[in-house]
Structure formats: structure tokens, C-alpha cells
Design an enzyme around this catalytic site. Structure first.
Site, PDB file in Angstrom:
ATOM      1  N   MET A   1      -7.880   9.688   8.792  1.00  0.00           N
ATOM      2  CA  MET A   1      -8.605  10.093   7.575  1.00  0.00           C
ATOM      3  C   MET A   1      -9.584  11.229   7.896  1.00  0.00           C
ATOM      4  O   MET A   1     -10.699  11.267   7.392  1.00  0.00           O
ATOM      5  CB  MET A   1      -9.377   8.889   6.981  1.00  0.00           C
ATOM      6  CG  MET A   1      -8.487   7.717   6.612  1.00  0.00           C
ATOM      7  SD  MET A   1      -9.410   6.278   6.049  1.00  0.00           S
ATOM      8  CE  MET A   1      -9.928   5.569   7.602  1.00  0.00           C
TER       9      MET A   1
ATOM     10  N   ASP B   1       0.824  -1.209   0.000  1.00  0.00           N
ATOM     11  CA  ASP B   1       0.000   0.000   0.000  1.00  0.00           C
ATOM     12  C   ASP B   1       0.856   1.257   0.000  1.00  0.00           C
ATOM     13  O   ASP B   1       2.016   1.231   0.385  1.00  0.00           O
ATOM     14  CB  ASP B   1      -0.881   0.028   1.259  1.00  0.00           C
ATOM     15  CG  ASP B   1      -2.124  -0.819   1.108  1.00  0.00           C
ATOM     16  OD1 ASP B   1      -2.430  -1.207  -0.031  1.00  0.00           O
ATOM     17  OD2 ASP B   1      -2.777  -1.077   2.127  1.00  0.00           O
TER      18      ASP B   1
ATOM     19  N   LYS C   1      -3.467   3.051  -2.894  1.00  0.00           N
ATOM     20  CA  LYS C   1      -4.650   3.850  -3.198  1.00  0.00           C
ATOM     21  C   LYS C   1      -4.418   5.278  -2.721  1.00  0.00           C
ATOM     22  O   LYS C   1      -3.920   5.485  -1.636  1.00  0.00           O
ATOM     23  CB  LYS C   1      -5.874   3.275  -2.481  1.00  0.00           C
ATOM     24  CG  LYS C   1      -6.224   1.884  -2.937  1.00  0.00           C
ATOM     25  CD  LYS C   1      -7.511   1.432  -2.317  1.00  0.00           C
ATOM     26  CE  LYS C   1      -7.326   0.837  -0.965  1.00  0.00           C
ATOM     27  NZ  LYS C   1      -7.072  -0.534  -0.808  1.00  0.00           N
TER      28      LYS C   1
HETATM   29  N1  SAH Z   1      -4.160   0.743   9.226  1.00  0.00           N
HETATM   30  C1  SAH Z   1      -3.604   2.076   9.355  1.00  0.00           C
HETATM   31  C2  SAH Z   1      -4.633   3.159   9.090  1.00  0.00           C
HETATM   32  C3  SAH Z   1      -5.237   3.123   7.689  1.00  0.00           C
HETATM   33  S1  SAH Z   1      -6.265   4.503   7.365  1.00  0.00           S
HETATM   34  C4  SAH Z   1      -2.982   2.242  10.752  1.00  0.00           C
HETATM   35  O1  SAH Z   1      -3.184   1.403  11.630  1.00  0.00           O
HETATM   36  O2  SAH Z   1      -2.241   3.202  10.939  1.00  0.00           O
HETATM   37  C5  SAH Z   1      -5.116   5.660   6.678  1.00  0.00           C
HETATM   38  C6  SAH Z   1      -4.960   6.849   7.608  1.00  0.00           C
HETATM   39  O3  SAH Z   1      -4.001   6.567   8.635  1.00  0.00           O
HETATM   40  C7  SAH Z   1      -4.441   8.099   6.947  1.00  0.00           C
HETATM   41  O4  SAH Z   1      -5.450   8.808   6.274  1.00  0.00           O
HETATM   42  C8  SAH Z   1      -3.924   8.867   8.155  1.00  0.00           C
HETATM   43  O5  SAH Z   1      -5.000   9.434   8.893  1.00  0.00           O
HETATM   44  C9  SAH Z   1      -3.335   7.757   8.986  1.00  0.00           C
HETATM   45  N2  SAH Z   1      -1.885   7.567   8.763  1.00  0.00           N
HETATM   46  C10 SAH Z   1      -1.279   6.406   8.455  1.00  0.00           C
HETATM   47  N3  SAH Z   1       0.062   6.573   8.382  1.00  0.00           N
HETATM   48  C11 SAH Z   1       0.304   7.874   8.675  1.00  0.00           C
HETATM   49  C12 SAH Z   1       1.484   8.662   8.789  1.00  0.00           C
HETATM   50  N4  SAH Z   1       2.693   8.148   8.592  1.00  0.00           N
HETATM   51  N5  SAH Z   1       1.350   9.959   9.132  1.00  0.00           N
HETATM   52  C13 SAH Z   1       0.143  10.511   9.343  1.00  0.00           C
HETATM   53  N6  SAH Z   1      -1.014   9.813   9.247  1.00  0.00           N
HETATM   54  C14 SAH Z   1      -0.939   8.520   8.928  1.00  0.00           C
END
Ligand code: SAH
Length: 259
Positions: free
Chosen positions: A171, A38, A60
Site C-alpha cells: 500500500m 475481498d 474494498k
Molecule cells: N494481506 C495481504 C496484504 C493486504 S494490504 C497480503 O498478505 O498480501 C493490500 C496490499 O497488498 C496492496 O495495496 C498491495 O500493496 C499488496 N498486494 C496484494 N496483492 C497484490 C498483488 N497481486 N500484486 C501487487 N500487490 C499486491
């Protein structure tokens, strides 16, 4: 045609820095024949971590879906049926808004062995990169992780406003106006500290601070953009001020662990 059926390992890749992959995740990558990764998973060092594997970017972007979820699942299942050790590398933890559950179901219904390697979720680690603990003794004894992908209902906003703990929104940039307005309407203190942390654990990490009533203006002025974690609660005031370099946080943590 291969007679041996392969397997699928869903790996939580953490928030982007390869140092935050788990040992099990690194091992799965080193044994992979194919990696479907991803956008938010740590992918810059993939060629070295998965030397035998074919690397497929199924990332995506918000608003664009180069490869639909069903197609990703179809590719994953097809490769495993063909005998491959498939790693599905996802950002953060596979089961936190990652559609990991659907991918597990797709494997099970195709009779493919599937293992889930948990990951470091951005919900906790990205605030930490900015120096913000999601809980803190005498400040907050709970944290609620919310998807801001779709607008929150009035009932959800009312409950969140009444919890009295930390709220972490993933998000959440697009719906930030309605979320802050809703929390204010249901009685959250206007001066409640809020932080928006963009691109955690990258060289472009940036934190924008504000209060419930000011964070929108601050965010617009700073032109904040996804990916970002929004954190609302008194714990935000524990940040050591300004932006903290993520790698410095890791070094600090290592020093504490070693002392
Ligand atoms: N499964 C992932 C979340 C997926 S939804 C987890 O556990 O982290 C995707 C969202 O995660 C993004 O829109 C943002 O809000 C957040 N996100 C993931 N990685 C990030 C990063 N390095 N910095 C800031 N936000 C992040």
C-alpha cells in the site's frame, strides 16, 4: 431457526492466482455455505471452488469502502450464528495488514468457532513473481515489511534506512514520495535499487525498476497504480532483468522442485 451454530474460517487467498491457494484453503472453500471475499483475493474461479456457497463481494477499493469493516464482521458473525460454514477469503495472508485479527476477535466475542488458514503473502510472493528474492546469501539477511498506508514517522524512516536489509512496502504508492525522500535524508544510498511490481500474478503484472533517486520519476512516467508492492534493496538487482511473466515463474519453480 437453526439450533446448530456455524463456524468461520479465515482463508488467506494468496496474491491472486488460485494456484497459490493452500490445500487447506481449497478444502475450506469446497465446504463453505457462504464466502465473503475481498478484491485482492482469488475470486475469478470461486464459483467452481465453492460450488455450494453463496458468494458475497465485500471488496474494498482504495478511497472507496463499499462495505465497512464493521459491516463485514457483522455479516460474518450473523451467518455463522445462523448455522453457516462461513469462509472469509482474504488477499495474501489474513494477518498481514488484512485486519484478520479484528475478524478473529469479532468471532470470539460472539462465541463462534474460528480457524485461520494462513496464505501466501504478497510481501514475499509478488517480488518473487518479478524474479526478486527478498533475502539472498551475502546480499540481504533480513526483510522488513512495512505498510505505506499512512505516512511513516521520521523515527521509522531513520530505523529503516539504518537496517541495511530489504524493505518491502505494501500500500505504498501514494506515500512513495515521502518514503523515498525520508530514506535518502537518513542516509540510504541514492543508487539503492528499487522495484515497483503492479498486479502480481495477473496478466497485467508489470515491474518498474529504478534507484532510490529515480524511482519516483520512473513510476510517474509509467503511471504505476495500486495494487503494487515496492521493494527497496540490493536484492532488486538480482531480478533477471525486465519483467518476468508470473506464470513462467511458477513453471520455473515447478521445474526446480521436480529436478
Ligand atoms: N494481506 C495481504 C496484504 C493486504 S494490504 C497480503 O498478505 O498480501 C493490500 C496490499 O497488498 C496492496 O495495496 C498491495 O500493496 C499488496 N498486494 C496484494 N496483492 C497484490 C498483488 N497481486 N500484486 C501487487 N500487490 C499486491
Amino acid at each position: 431457526m437453526s439450533t446448530r451454530i456455524g463456524s468461520v474460517t479465515l482463508v488467506g487467498g494468496g496474491p491472486g492466482d488460485p494456484d497459490l491457494l493452500t490445500v487447506a484453503g481449497v478444502r475450506a472453500l469446497s465446504e463453505a455455505d457462504i464466502v465473503l471475499y475481498d478484491r485482492l483475493a482469488p475470486h475469478e474461479t470461486l464459483a467452481a471452488m465453492a460450488p455450494r456457497a453463496e458468494l458475497v463481494d465485500v471488496g474494498k477499493r482504495p478511497g472507496h469502502h463499499p462495505i465497512p469493516q464493521e459491516e463485514i464482521q457483522r455479516m460474518m458473525v450473523a451467518a455463522a450464528l445462523d448455522g453457516a460454514n462461513v469462509v472469509r477469503l482474504k488477499g495474501g495472508d489474513p494477518f498481514v495488514f488484512g485486519r484478520g485479527g479484528e475478524e478473529v476477535e469479532a468471532c470470539r466475542s460472539a462465541g463462534i468457532p474460528v480457524v485461520v488458514v494462513p496464505g501466501v503473502t504478497s510481501a514475499i510472493s509478488v517480488p518473487a513473481a518479478a524474479g526478486i528474492p527478498v533475502t539472498h546469501r551475502n546480499t540481504s539477511r533480513m526483510f522488513t515489511v512495512v505498510s505505506g498506508h499512512a505516512p511513516l514517522s521520521p523515527a521509522e524512516l531513520e530505523h529503516l534506512a539504518g537496517l541495511g536489509g530489504t524493505i518491502v512496502i505494501l500500500m505504498g504508492i501514494t506515500n512513495l514520495p515521502s518514503i523515498t525522500a525520508g530514506l535518502l535524508r537518513f542516509g540510504m544510498a541514492p543508487a539503492m535499487p528499487v522495484a515497483v511490481i503492479e498486479q502480481g500474478y495477473s496478466a497485467r503484472q508489470r515491474t518498474t525498476f529504478g534507484e532510490l533517486t529515480t524511482i519516483l520519476t520512473e513510476s510517474v512516467q509509467a503511471r504505476v497504480a495500486s495494487p503494487a508492492v515496492v521493494i527497496i534493496g540490493e536484492v532488486v538487482s538480482l531480478a533477471r532483468g525486465g519483467d518476468t511473466d508470473a506464470s513462467a515463474v511458477l513453471v520455473d519453480a515447478a521445474a526446480v522442485a521436480g529436478s
